[in-house]
Every structure is written in C-alpha cells, then in structure tokens.
Motif scaffolding. Sequence first.
Motif, PDB file in Angstrom:
ATOM      1  N   LYS A 170      14.952  12.120   9.640  1.00 29.69           N
ATOM      2  CA  LYS A 170      15.601  12.987   8.663  1.00 29.69           C
ATOM      3  C   LYS A 170      15.645  12.341   7.283  1.00 29.69           C
ATOM      4  O   LYS A 170      16.112  11.216   7.122  1.00 29.69           O
ATOM      5  CB  LYS A 170      17.018  13.317   9.123  1.00 29.69           C
ATOM      6  N   VAL A 171      15.145  13.051   6.285  1.00 25.90           N
ATOM      7  CA  VAL A 171      15.199  12.601   4.889  1.00 25.90           C
ATOM      8  C   VAL A 171      16.420  13.227   4.234  1.00 25.90           C
ATOM      9  O   VAL A 171      16.569  14.450   4.217  1.00 25.90           O
ATOM     10  CB  VAL A 171      13.921  13.003   4.123  1.00 25.90           C
ATOM     11  N   LYS A 172      17.315  12.398   3.694  1.00 21.86           N
ATOM     12  CA  LYS A 172      18.551  12.887   3.083  1.00 21.86           C
ATOM     13  C   LYS A 172      18.347  13.307   1.643  1.00 21.86           C
ATOM     14  O   LYS A 172      19.104  14.108   1.113  1.00 21.86           O
ATOM     15  CB  LYS A 172      19.638  11.818   3.171  1.00 21.86           C
ATOM     16  N   GLY A 173      17.334  12.746   0.967  1.00 26.11           N
ATOM     17  CA  GLY A 173      17.087  13.091  -0.427  1.00 26.11           C
ATOM     18  C   GLY A 173      16.512  11.908  -1.186  1.00 26.11           C
ATOM     19  O   GLY A 173      16.104  10.903  -0.594  1.00 26.11           O
ATOM     20  N   SER A 174      16.507  12.010  -2.509  1.00 26.11           N
ATOM     21  CA  SER A 174      15.994  10.938  -3.356  1.00 26.11           C
ATOM     22  C   SER A 174      16.940  10.703  -4.517  1.00 26.11           C
ATOM     23  O   SER A 174      17.742  11.580  -4.878  1.00 26.11           O
ATOM     24  CB  SER A 174      14.589  11.287  -3.891  1.00 26.11           C
ATOM     25  N   CYS A 175      16.859   9.500  -5.102  1.00 23.91           N
ATOM     26  CA  CYS A 175      17.699   9.168  -6.249  1.00 23.91           C
ATOM     27  C   CYS A 175      16.970   8.166  -7.135  1.00 23.91           C
ATOM     28  O   CYS A 175      16.051   7.479  -6.688  1.00 23.91           O
ATOM     29  CB  CYS A 175      19.053   8.606  -5.804  1.00 23.91           C
ATOM     30  N   ILE A 176      17.387   8.086  -8.381  1.00 25.09           N
ATOM     31  CA  ILE A 176      16.838   7.134  -9.348  1.00 25.09           C
ATOM     32  C   ILE A 176      17.853   6.023  -9.543  1.00 25.09           C
ATOM     33  O   ILE A 176      19.002   6.281  -9.905  1.00 25.09           O
ATOM     34  CB  ILE A 176      16.530   7.802 -10.695  1.00 25.09           C
ATOM     35  N   LEU A 177      17.459   4.762  -9.265  1.00 25.33           N
ATOM     36  CA  LEU A 177      18.344   3.617  -9.436  1.00 25.33           C
ATOM     37  C   LEU A 177      17.770   2.669 -10.484  1.00 25.33           C
ATOM     38  O   LEU A 177      16.558   2.533 -10.618  1.00 25.33           O
ATOM     39  CB  LEU A 177      18.513   2.862  -8.114  1.00 25.33           C
ATOM     40  N   THR A 178      18.660   2.016 -11.211  1.00 22.84           N
ATOM     41  CA  THR A 178      18.256   1.033 -12.212  1.00 22.84           C
ATOM     42  C   THR A 178      18.286  -0.354 -11.592  1.00 22.84           C
ATOM     43  O   THR A 178      19.306  -0.769 -11.047  1.00 22.84           O
ATOM     44  CB  THR A 178      19.193   1.070 -13.424  1.00 22.84           C
ATOM     45  N   VAL A 179      17.155  -1.063 -11.629  1.00 19.68           N
ATOM     46  CA  VAL A 179      17.069  -2.402 -11.051  1.00 19.68           C
ATOM     47  C   VAL A 179      16.680  -3.396 -12.131  1.00 19.68           C
ATOM     48  O   VAL A 179      16.134  -3.030 -13.180  1.00 19.68           O
ATOM     49  CB  VAL A 179      16.035  -2.456  -9.899  1.00 19.68           C
ATOM     50  N   GLU A 180      16.986  -4.658 -11.873  1.00 18.27           N
ATOM     51  CA  GLU A 180      16.641  -5.726 -12.807  1.00 18.27           C
ATOM     52  C   GLU A 180      15.745  -6.732 -12.099  1.00 18.27           C
ATOM     53  O   GLU A 180      16.057  -7.207 -11.016  1.00 18.27           O
ATOM     54  CB  GLU A 180      17.900  -6.415 -13.336  1.00 18.27           C
ATOM     55  N   LEU A 181      14.615  -7.055 -12.717  1.00 18.84           N
ATOM     56  CA  LEU A 181      13.663  -8.021 -12.169  1.00 18.84           C
ATOM     57  C   LEU A 181      13.096  -8.839 -13.318  1.00 18.84           C
ATOM     58  O   LEU A 181      12.626  -8.274 -14.313  1.00 18.84           O
ATOM     59  CB  LEU A 181      12.541  -7.305 -11.421  1.00 18.84           C
ATOM     60  N   ASN A 182      13.177 -10.150 -13.165  1.00 20.89           N
ATOM     61  CA  ASN A 182      12.603 -11.038 -14.174  1.00 20.89           C
ATOM     62  C   ASN A 182      13.186 -10.746 -15.563  1.00 20.89           C
ATOM     63  O   ASN A 182      12.459 -10.677 -16.563  1.00 20.89           O
ATOM     64  CB  ASN A 182      11.078 -10.890 -14.189  1.00 20.89           C
ATOM     65  N   SER A 183      14.536 -10.521 -15.607  1.00 19.67           N
ATOM     66  CA  SER A 183      15.287 -10.282 -16.850  1.00 19.67           C
ATOM     67  C   SER A 183      14.925  -8.968 -17.530  1.00 19.67           C
ATOM     68  O   SER A 183      15.230  -8.769 -18.704  1.00 19.67           O
ATOM     69  CB  SER A 183      15.081 -11.445 -17.836  1.00 19.67           C
ATOM     70  N   GLY A 222       0.792  -1.215   0.000  1.00 23.64           N
ATOM     71  CA  GLY A 222       0.000   0.000   0.000  1.00 23.64           C
ATOM     72  C   GLY A 222       0.832   1.275   0.000  1.00 23.64           C
ATOM     73  O   GLY A 222       0.299   2.361  -0.136  1.00 23.64           O
ATOM     74  N   ALA A 223       2.147   1.147   0.162  1.00 24.89           N
ATOM     75  CA  ALA A 223       2.993   2.332   0.281  1.00 24.89           C
ATOM     76  C   ALA A 223       3.216   2.984  -1.077  1.00 24.89           C
ATOM     77  O   ALA A 223       3.277   2.323  -2.103  1.00 24.89           O
ATOM     78  CB  ALA A 223       4.334   1.952   0.904  1.00 24.89           C
ATOM     79  N   HIS A 224       3.375   4.323  -1.063  1.00 28.11           N
ATOM     80  CA  HIS A 224       3.572   5.081  -2.285  1.00 28.11           C
ATOM     81  C   HIS A 224       5.007   5.572  -2.445  1.00 28.11           C
ATOM     82  O   HIS A 224       5.282   6.429  -3.279  1.00 28.11           O
ATOM     83  CB  HIS A 224       2.621   6.278  -2.321  1.00 28.11           C
ATOM     84  N   ILE A 225       5.929   5.063  -1.644  1.00 27.45           N
ATOM     85  CA  ILE A 225       7.337   5.423  -1.820  1.00 27.45           C
ATOM     86  C   ILE A 225       8.209   4.181  -1.636  1.00 27.45           C
ATOM     87  O   ILE A 225       7.769   3.177  -1.084  1.00 27.45           O
ATOM     88  CB  ILE A 225       7.788   6.510  -0.829  1.00 27.45           C
ATOM     89  N   ASN A 226       9.448   4.267  -2.122  1.00 30.20           N
ATOM     90  CA  ASN A 226      10.464   3.244  -1.902  1.00 30.20           C
ATOM     91  C   ASN A 226      11.554   3.845  -1.027  1.00 30.20           C
ATOM     92  O   ASN A 226      11.913   5.012  -1.194  1.00 30.20           O
ATOM     93  CB  ASN A 226      11.057   2.783  -3.233  1.00 30.20           C
ATOM     94  N   ARG A 242      14.836  -4.503 -17.015  1.00 32.74           N
ATOM     95  CA  ARG A 242      15.405  -3.414 -16.232  1.00 32.74           C
ATOM     96  C   ARG A 242      14.390  -2.270 -16.080  1.00 32.74           C
ATOM     97  O   ARG A 242      13.645  -1.969 -17.012  1.00 32.74           O
ATOM     98  CB  ARG A 242      16.678  -2.888 -16.893  1.00 32.74           C
ATOM     99  N   TYR A 243      14.393  -1.651 -14.883  1.00 32.53           N
ATOM    100  CA  TYR A 243      13.476  -0.564 -14.582  1.00 32.53           C
ATOM    101  C   TYR A 243      14.229   0.529 -13.831  1.00 32.53           C
ATOM    102  O   TYR A 243      15.167   0.257 -13.087  1.00 32.53           O
ATOM    103  CB  TYR A 243      12.308  -1.044 -13.709  1.00 32.53           C
ATOM    104  N   LYS A 244      13.812   1.769 -14.034  1.00 28.69           N
ATOM    105  CA  LYS A 244      14.354   2.902 -13.265  1.00 28.69           C
ATOM    106  C   LYS A 244      13.338   3.253 -12.174  1.00 28.69           C
ATOM    107  O   LYS A 244      12.185   3.566 -12.470  1.00 28.69           O
ATOM    108  CB  LYS A 244      14.596   4.102 -14.178  1.00 28.69           C
ATOM    109  N   ILE A 245      13.766   3.177 -10.916  1.00 27.88           N
ATOM    110  CA  ILE A 245      12.875   3.347  -9.775  1.00 27.88           C
ATOM    111  C   ILE A 245      13.414   4.448  -8.860  1.00 27.88           C
ATOM    112  O   ILE A 245      14.613   4.536  -8.601  1.00 27.88           O
ATOM    113  CB  ILE A 245      12.736   2.022  -8.987  1.00 27.88           C
ATOM    114  N   LYS A 246      12.498   5.277  -8.367  1.00 29.06           N
ATOM    115  CA  LYS A 246      12.873   6.361  -7.458  1.00 29.06           C
ATOM    116  C   LYS A 246      12.884   5.863  -6.022  1.00 29.06           C
ATOM    117  O   LYS A 246      11.938   5.217  -5.576  1.00 29.06           O
ATOM    118  CB  LYS A 246      11.890   7.512  -7.601  1.00 29.06           C
ATOM    119  N   PHE A 247      13.958   6.149  -5.275  1.00 33.39           N
ATOM    120  CA  PHE A 247      14.107   5.752  -3.875  1.00 33.39           C
ATOM    121  C   PHE A 247      14.300   6.998  -3.002  1.00 33.39           C
ATOM    122  O   PHE A 247      14.963   7.963  -3.400  1.00 33.39           O
ATOM    123  CB  PHE A 247      15.303   4.827  -3.687  1.00 33.39           C
TER     124      PHE A 247
END
Length: 421
Positions: A362-375, A326-330, A377-382
């Motif tokens: 304290k929130v340090k910031g956000s970044c976009i990371l590239t992950v691989e799932l089920n062969s 149910g969460a809207h953030i990573n 790749r996706y860009k996900i915001k953390f």
Amino acid sequence: MEFLSQPHPMKMDGDIAVNWNSFKDNFETYALATGCANKEKAVCAAAFLHCMGQEARDVLKTLEVSTEDKKDKEKIIRKLDAYFIPQRNKTVERHKFNSRIQIMGELFDSFLADLRKLVVNCDYGNLKDDLIADRIVCGIVDNRVKDRLLRETDLTLKTAIEICKAAELTEVHIKNLEENSTQVGEIKKIHQSSRNSSSDTNTRGKNNNKNDNRKQGSRSTGGWKQNKEEKTCKRCGYKHEKKCPAYGQICKKCEKPNHFARCCRSNDKSIHGIEQKVDEDNKEKDDGNEVVLYSLTRNSLTGNDWYQELYLININKTIKFKLDTGAHINVIPEYMFKMFKIDQYLEDCKFIVKNYGGATLKVKGSCILTVELNSKRYKIKFIVIETNNKTEPLLGIATKSFNTDIKQYFIEHYCKTIAGM
C-alpha cells in the motif's frame, strides 16, 4: 554583535508548546550575543515583544497583562508559559518514553538524543540515567549489540553509550575494508579479462577458415549447426568455464549461500520491485514503466549495503538511507513517517509497489522534504509506503528529484564501490 539578525517570530501552528520553548531559547541566545540582556528591563522586554511576532502579541493581549508587567520580560514569559504549555500527563509521557525504539537506519546519537528529550517530562528523578540505559537495551535495533549489552552485569548509561557507539564505528570500518577488498578483486578481473581478450584475438583469425567450412557444410544439410556454447549458470547468471563466482557468496534476497540475488528462486516477502504507472502530468516521468530496487530490509549477514546519512530539516534529525543507484524513486516507510512526526501533507501519487512475490504493497502518498548534504540543502520527493518496522528508508540515485550537484556527490563517493559489484 548588534548586526546579528533577530530570531524568527514564534510559529503558531503545529506543536505550540515546542514552538514556544524554541522561540525562548533562540531569543536568549540572540539577547546574549547582541548585549540586549544587559540593558534595562524595559528595553529587553520591548525587544522580546518585537521578536515574538504579531500573532503571539495578539495572544498576550487576551491575557490581561498590565502596562507595567509588559516592561518585564520574565513576567511576560510566565504569563505565556501558563498559556502555551499545557499541564503534562505523566502517564502519557512515560508511555512515549518506554515505547521509543531505534528506527532501522537511525543513527545511535539521534536515538539517544530523542530518549534524553522524552525522559525530561517523565519525572523519574535520580533514576533517569538508569532508565535511559534500560531503554537503550530494549530499543536498540542491532541484536548483536543488544546481546553485548545484556552480558554486562552492572550496566551504566555511560557504558551502554560507549558500547553502542563502538559497535556503530566498527560496522563502518568493516564496510570500508570490504569495499577495498572488492576493488582489488575487480582490478584482478579486469586484468584477466584483458589477457583473455588478447588471446582470443590471436586465435580468432586462425579459426575463421575452419568455421567457414563448417558453416558451408551446415547449409547443405538444410540448417545452421552452431558450435558448442557455454550455458548460462543458474547460480550467478553468467557464462563461465571454471569455478562459479557465486560459490561461497550470500544471497542478498534470501540470505542463503552459493547464489546471487538475481538468480534467487525464493519467495521473499520484503520489498524488492516497484512498478510505476506514468501519465503525462507526472513530474517523475520515466521512459520505462518498471523500477527495480534491492530489498529495503537490512542484510544482516553480509552488511554489503551502501548507506548515506542525510540531515532532514523538517524534523531536525540525521537519518541513514540505503542507496540504490538504479532506482527512480525515494522511499520512507510509513512507521518512520509517523514516528518522527513529519509535518508534511501527503499527496496522491501514481506508484504501485510490489515485492518479488507479486504482492502489492500500500502506497500512502508522497511528500517533499528538505535535506542537507555536504553543507547544501535540497528538496527531494519521497514516497511513503505501508510496511513493517524492519524496512529501511531508501534513496534512488537515478530519480529526477536529485539535481546535478547531489548526483555528482554520490558518484564521487561511491563509484569505486559500485564498480566492484
């Protein structure tokens, strides 16, 4: 094999020594696969110079390499080794090795691979395997596994690896068994609910006349008198007549028995809730201003949390994330962000992270990371937050960072488990 694409040019930013060794390994594989390694030295050296890229060739020009030496790949490598690879500080390298601990949610294979890489520059000689085994005992995150390792009177690296891998597989097996039992219990509840609904439908018509008469009498006395109602249970949050479903269960918040986390009254210091300030420019805009998460700390008693392994391209590691449907953030904890040296610039974000006690983290910031799932790749915001080293990384499945493909994957693999909640 001549059709193989050549290796990427050497990167001249970040850790230069690591980039240089990575390029050399990639070229050796390419040269062997294409047959370039078997050709004349001058041809192989020319291919090496071509693949390394213009920036690396410019560095080579400053090293005063003769024309003849440029026709020998090994001489070129020796010159660039002296330039790109600085003298190692043995004390610093040993400090890195002896400070390495397993991160919460990190797979054992990833932890072991990093220990093997760190020990290379420590110059431990024949003691290398024994010291890796000692580092596993000191750095393993599961206390039950640590106790098992300490009971071994003559612990070897092979034995330590077997114990840790067996414990990890057992945890997965137990989780699958609990999910199956939860599904069976849910099916029974559905059948019981359907029987109760049918019986309620049959008796509702008979009681309509009686209820109407009671309502008429209530109006004449100046108010509506309602029938006796069932009260909401303070332990489970539901209305019931018989045994409370929370009896015998362990709270995921305070880890105490006989109540659910939704009804827990303890003041937990772990991360539970997230409130989001949203503006029109925020890409992750939601309809509501508050997002509720489970605790980011591990539930050591029940183990009923859901996890998903993701391969992070940026750091070349596989990390185990806790799932929150149910969460809207990573979320990635700051200590993990620093431990894995994630080479990403942190941008400002509009999130305010709070726990159940109301304390703001304290929130340090956000970044976009590239992950691989089920062969794929996706860009996900953390979101990167400052917290203790027991905090686990979290995936919010409802976040807009996930596209339709990755959401469908989680639905297909976890919908049965979610239905059993």
